[in-house]
Design a protein around this motif. Structure first.
Motif, PDB file in Angstrom:
ATOM      1  N   ASN A  29      45.781  41.846  36.778  1.00  0.00           N
ATOM      2  CA  ASN A  29      47.009  42.264  36.098  1.00  0.00           C
ATOM      3  C   ASN A  29      48.263  41.789  36.826  1.00  0.00           C
ATOM      4  O   ASN A  29      49.306  41.559  36.208  1.00  0.00           O
ATOM      5  N   ALA A  30      48.139  41.645  38.149  1.00  0.00           N
ATOM      6  CA  ALA A  30      49.267  41.174  38.959  1.00  0.00           C
ATOM      7  C   ALA A  30      49.315  39.647  39.025  1.00  0.00           C
ATOM      8  O   ALA A  30      50.123  39.082  39.768  1.00  0.00           O
ATOM      9  N   LYS A  31      48.418  38.991  38.262  1.00  0.00           N
ATOM     10  CA  LYS A  31      48.352  37.523  38.229  1.00  0.00           C
ATOM     11  C   LYS A  31      47.965  36.908  39.576  1.00  0.00           C
ATOM     12  O   LYS A  31      48.232  35.750  39.830  1.00  0.00           O
ATOM     13  N   GLN A  32      47.330  37.707  40.424  1.00  0.00           N
ATOM     14  CA  GLN A  32      46.826  37.195  41.699  1.00  0.00           C
ATOM     15  C   GLN A  32      45.353  36.813  41.489  1.00  0.00           C
ATOM     16  O   GLN A  32      44.438  37.545  41.857  1.00  0.00           O
ATOM     17  N   LEU A  33      45.166  35.650  40.889  1.00  0.00           N
ATOM     18  CA  LEU A  33      43.839  35.278  40.387  1.00  0.00           C
ATOM     19  C   LEU A  33      42.838  34.974  41.488  1.00  0.00           C
ATOM     20  O   LEU A  33      41.647  35.264  41.351  1.00  0.00           O
ATOM     21  N   GLU A  34      43.288  34.390  42.583  1.00  0.00           N
ATOM     22  CA  GLU A  34      42.387  34.110  43.705  1.00  0.00           C
ATOM     23  C   GLU A  34      41.814  35.406  44.258  1.00  0.00           C
ATOM     24  O   GLU A  34      40.602  35.521  44.507  1.00  0.00           O
ATOM     25  N   GLU A  35      42.699  36.399  44.449  1.00  0.00           N
ATOM     26  CA  GLU A  35      42.247  37.701  44.961  1.00  0.00           C
ATOM     27  C   GLU A  35      41.338  38.400  43.951  1.00  0.00           C
ATOM     28  O   GLU A  35      40.355  39.047  44.321  1.00  0.00           O
ATOM     29  N   ALA A  36      41.678  38.269  42.672  1.00  0.00           N
ATOM     30  CA  ALA A  36      40.838  38.866  41.625  1.00  0.00           C
ATOM     31  C   ALA A  36      39.447  38.247  41.639  1.00  0.00           C
ATOM     32  O   ALA A  36      38.433  38.946  41.554  1.00  0.00           O
ATOM     33  N   LYS A  37      39.405  36.916  41.776  1.00  0.00           N
ATOM     34  CA  LYS A  37      38.117  36.222  41.827  1.00  0.00           C
ATOM     35  C   LYS A  37      37.271  36.729  42.983  1.00  0.00           C
ATOM     36  O   LYS A  37      36.079  37.015  42.820  1.00  0.00           O
ATOM     37  N   GLU A  38      37.881  36.859  44.160  1.00  0.00           N
ATOM     38  CA  GLU A  38      37.146  37.342  45.338  1.00  0.00           C
ATOM     39  C   GLU A  38      36.638  38.763  45.126  1.00  0.00           C
ATOM     40  O   GLU A  38      35.511  39.099  45.517  1.00  0.00           O
ATOM     41  N   ALA A  39      37.452  39.606  44.504  1.00  0.00           N
ATOM     42  CA  ALA A  39      37.040  40.992  44.254  1.00  0.00           C
ATOM     43  C   ALA A  39      35.861  41.033  43.274  1.00  0.00           C
ATOM     44  O   ALA A  39      34.918  41.813  43.457  1.00  0.00           O
ATOM     45  N   TYR A  40      35.898  40.186  42.252  1.00  0.00           N
ATOM     46  CA  TYR A  40      34.781  40.140  41.309  1.00  0.00           C
ATOM     47  C   TYR A  40      33.498  39.667  42.003  1.00  0.00           C
ATOM     48  O   TYR A  40      32.401  40.169  41.709  1.00  0.00           O
ATOM     49  N   LEU A  41      33.627  38.711  42.911  1.00  0.00           N
ATOM     50  CA  LEU A  41      32.446  38.241  43.642  1.00  0.00           C
ATOM     51  C   LEU A  41      31.875  39.346  44.538  1.00  0.00           C
ATOM     52  O   LEU A  41      30.658  39.493  44.666  1.00  0.00           O
ATOM     53  N   GLN A  42      32.765  40.113  45.165  1.00  0.00           N
ATOM     54  CA  GLN A  42      32.302  41.247  45.978  1.00  0.00           C
ATOM     55  C   GLN A  42      31.628  42.302  45.098  1.00  0.00           C
ATOM     56  O   GLN A  42      30.620  42.891  45.480  1.00  0.00           O
ATOM     57  N   GLU A  61      30.606  36.472  35.745  1.00  0.00           N
ATOM     58  CA  GLU A  61      31.278  35.866  34.593  1.00  0.00           C
ATOM     59  C   GLU A  61      32.796  35.979  34.748  1.00  0.00           C
ATOM     60  O   GLU A  61      33.535  35.013  34.522  1.00  0.00           O
ATOM     61  N   GLN A  62      33.262  37.161  35.149  1.00  0.00           N
ATOM     62  CA  GLN A  62      34.710  37.365  35.322  1.00  0.00           C
ATOM     63  C   GLN A  62      35.267  36.496  36.447  1.00  0.00           C
ATOM     64  O   GLN A  62      36.378  35.961  36.335  1.00  0.00           O
ATOM     65  N   ALA A  63      34.495  36.332  37.519  1.00  0.00           N
ATOM     66  CA  ALA A  63      34.929  35.437  38.603  1.00  0.00           C
ATOM     67  C   ALA A  63      35.082  34.016  38.065  1.00  0.00           C
ATOM     68  O   ALA A  63      36.050  33.310  38.393  1.00  0.00           O
ATOM     69  N   GLY A  64      34.137  33.603  37.229  1.00  0.00           N
ATOM     70  CA  GLY A  64      34.220  32.282  36.610  1.00  0.00           C
ATOM     71  C   GLY A  64      35.447  32.135  35.733  1.00  0.00           C
ATOM     72  O   GLY A  64      36.115  31.095  35.731  1.00  0.00           O
ATOM     73  N   MET A  65      35.773  33.197  35.001  1.00  0.00           N
ATOM     74  CA  MET A  65      36.952  33.150  34.136  1.00  0.00           C
ATOM     75  C   MET A  65      38.245  33.027  34.945  1.00  0.00           C
ATOM     76  O   MET A  65      39.190  32.349  34.541  1.00  0.00           O
ATOM     77  N   MET A  66      38.289  33.698  36.112  1.00  0.00           N
ATOM     78  CA  MET A  66      39.469  33.578  36.980  1.00  0.00           C
ATOM     79  C   MET A  66      39.635  32.125  37.441  1.00  0.00           C
ATOM     80  O   MET A  66      40.743  31.582  37.462  1.00  0.00           O
ATOM     81  N   LEU A  67      38.525  31.510  37.809  1.00  0.00           N
ATOM     82  CA  LEU A  67      38.577  30.110  38.253  1.00  0.00           C
ATOM     83  C   LEU A  67      38.974  29.183  37.107  1.00  0.00           C
ATOM     84  O   LEU A  67      39.711  28.213  37.300  1.00  0.00           O
ATOM     85  N   LYS A  68      38.496  29.490  35.916  1.00  0.00           N
ATOM     86  CA  LYS A  68      38.888  28.701  34.745  1.00  0.00           C
ATOM     87  C   LYS A  68      40.399  28.779  34.540  1.00  0.00           C
ATOM     88  O   LYS A  68      41.060  27.759  34.292  1.00  0.00           O
ATOM     89  N   ASP A  69      40.957  29.998  34.658  1.00  0.00           N
ATOM     90  CA  ASP A  69      42.402  30.170  34.486  1.00  0.00           C
ATOM     91  C   ASP A  69      43.194  29.451  35.576  1.00  0.00           C
ATOM     92  O   ASP A  69      44.350  29.073  35.365  1.00  0.00           O
ATOM     93  N   MET A  70      42.542  29.250  36.728  1.00  0.00           N
ATOM     94  CA  MET A  70      43.195  28.511  37.822  1.00  0.00           C
ATOM     95  C   MET A  70      42.933  27.009  37.709  1.00  0.00           C
ATOM     96  O   MET A  70      43.280  26.248  38.596  1.00  0.00           O
ATOM     97  N   GLN A  71      42.260  26.590  36.617  1.00  0.00           N
ATOM     98  CA  GLN A  71      41.934  25.178  36.378  1.00  0.00           C
ATOM     99  C   GLN A  71      40.980  24.601  37.413  1.00  0.00           C
ATOM    100  O   GLN A  71      40.935  23.397  37.630  1.00  0.00           O
ATOM    101  N   ARG A  72      40.209  25.456  38.044  1.00  0.00           N
ATOM    102  CA  ARG A  72      39.192  25.003  38.997  1.00  0.00           C
ATOM    103  C   ARG A  72      37.853  24.985  38.243  1.00  0.00           C
ATOM    104  O   ARG A  72      36.986  25.832  38.441  1.00  0.00           O
ATOM    105  N   LEU A  73      37.727  23.997  37.360  1.00  0.00           N
ATOM    106  CA  LEU A  73      36.656  24.020  36.367  1.00  0.00           C
ATOM    107  C   LEU A  73      35.249  23.858  36.936  1.00  0.00           C
ATOM    108  O   LEU A  73      34.333  24.566  36.505  1.00  0.00           O
ATOM    109  N   PRO A  74      35.013  22.933  37.894  1.00  0.00           N
ATOM    110  CA  PRO A  74      33.645  22.843  38.425  1.00  0.00           C
ATOM    111  C   PRO A  74      33.155  24.157  39.027  1.00  0.00           C
ATOM    112  O   PRO A  74      32.004  24.560  38.822  1.00  0.00           O
ATOM    113  N   GLU A  75      34.034  24.851  39.762  1.00  0.00           N
ATOM    114  CA  GLU A  75      33.654  26.154  40.330  1.00  0.00           C
ATOM    115  C   GLU A  75      33.447  27.185  39.227  1.00  0.00           C
ATOM    116  O   GLU A  75      32.532  28.012  39.297  1.00  0.00           O
ATOM    117  N   ALA A  76      34.315  27.138  38.215  1.00  0.00           N
ATOM    118  CA  ALA A  76      34.202  28.081  37.098  1.00  0.00           C
ATOM    119  C   ALA A  76      32.844  27.946  36.421  1.00  0.00           C
ATOM    120  O   ALA A  76      32.155  28.943  36.172  1.00  0.00           O
TER     121      ALA A  76
END
Length: 277
Positions: A29-42, A61-76
């Motif tokens: 919600n705070a648009k801190q997508l890297e941190e959100a991705k890490e939290a989803y992985l945890q 899946e949600q971690a993948g979506m965060m990476l997609k929004d960051m345009q980091r497609l191979p990781e997503a």
């Protein structure tokens, strides 16, 4: 976040997962997508340790979506595929697990398609198609196979197009739609190398046998190495295909070679066991 008490030596993975999930949503919600991705992985790791694997897949899946929004497609794609496999491997009697995996494969395929990486997109759609067949959702499988085949045609991988034509024919015949199956073969004549190929001849013979209710001819084609050694889900479609109206009776010699009894044994197996491929 993990806690153990004096009488509770097992880490509280359930509470940990819940806290990570809340943190992930807050970061998102705070648009801190890297941190959100890490939290989803945890969160996913906590659910995995707690053996709540469906929820672990959702977090991946949600971690993948965060990476997609960051345009980091191979990781997503990596995390979305991992989530898909987790849904499949831990499928229950409920259909929604497979449905979720199909949805994720289709999402991942669309990401690759938008990047004009059609080979990867087609491979992911192939996994979706096979899961739809496994669930006997033949109408959806037919649609998925058209998209998949068109991608292979676009990248000029014609031999794979031939195999997709076989898959289309099997799916349509299991739908009881001879006309659609025949149309798939006719349309494939325009694909370079298809006309006169082993795949083409086999499908012409299969359609002829099916149309004439010739059980022997259908049995011979469906038990040929060409179909028996396809991807597992399609091979099982071939081995369980019945001609309309019961077909003509087999000769004793054909029956002795494992005719009808072989078909029965296939149907008695654990349906569509054997993984994705």
């Amino acid at each position: 976040i993990l806690k153990t008490g004096f009488l509770k030596w097992k880490p509280d993975y359930d509470s940990a997962a819940s806290e990570y999930a809340k943190a992930a949503v807050a970061f998102k919600n705070a648009k801190q997508l890297e941190e959100a991705k890490e939290a989803y992985l945890q969160e996913a790791e906590a659910h995995t340790n707690n053996r709540t694997l469906f929820h672990a897949a959702k977090a991946l899946e949600q971690a993948g979506m965060m990476l997609k929004d960051m345009q980091r497609l191979p990781e997503a794609i990596q995390y979305i595929e991992k989530a898909s496999l987790m849904y499949v491997e831990n499928v229950t009697s409920q259909q929604n697990d497979f449905t979720k995996a199909v949805d994720l494969y289709q999402k991942a395929a669309s990401v690759f398609e938008n990047e004009e990486r059609l080979r990867q997109a087609a491979e992911l759609l192939g996994k979706a198609s096979r899961l739809l067949v496994r669930q006997r959702k033949f109408n959806e499988a037919a649609v998925s196979l058209v998209k998949e085949k068109n991608m292979y045609k676009e990248i000029e991988n014609y031999p794979t197009c031939f195999k997709k034509t076989i898959a289309q024919v099997l799916v349509h015949l299991h739908r009881g739609d001879y006309v659609a199956a025949d149309k798939c073969v006719r349309e494939s004549y325009s694909i370079p190398g298809f006309s006169g190929s082993e795949d083409c001849v086999a499908m012409e013979q299969l359609l002829q046998g099916y149309d004439e209710q010739d059980e022997d001819q259908v049995y011979r084609v469906c038990n040929s190495p060409l179909l028996k050694y396809m991807d597992n889900d399609y091979a099982k479609l071939a081995l369980s295909l019945k001609v309309p109206g019961g077909g003509k009776k087999k000769s004793p010699a054909a029956a002795g070679e494992g005719g009808p009894s072989a078909t029965v044994s296939v149907e008695e197996e654990d349906e569509y066991a054997g993984g994705l491929c």
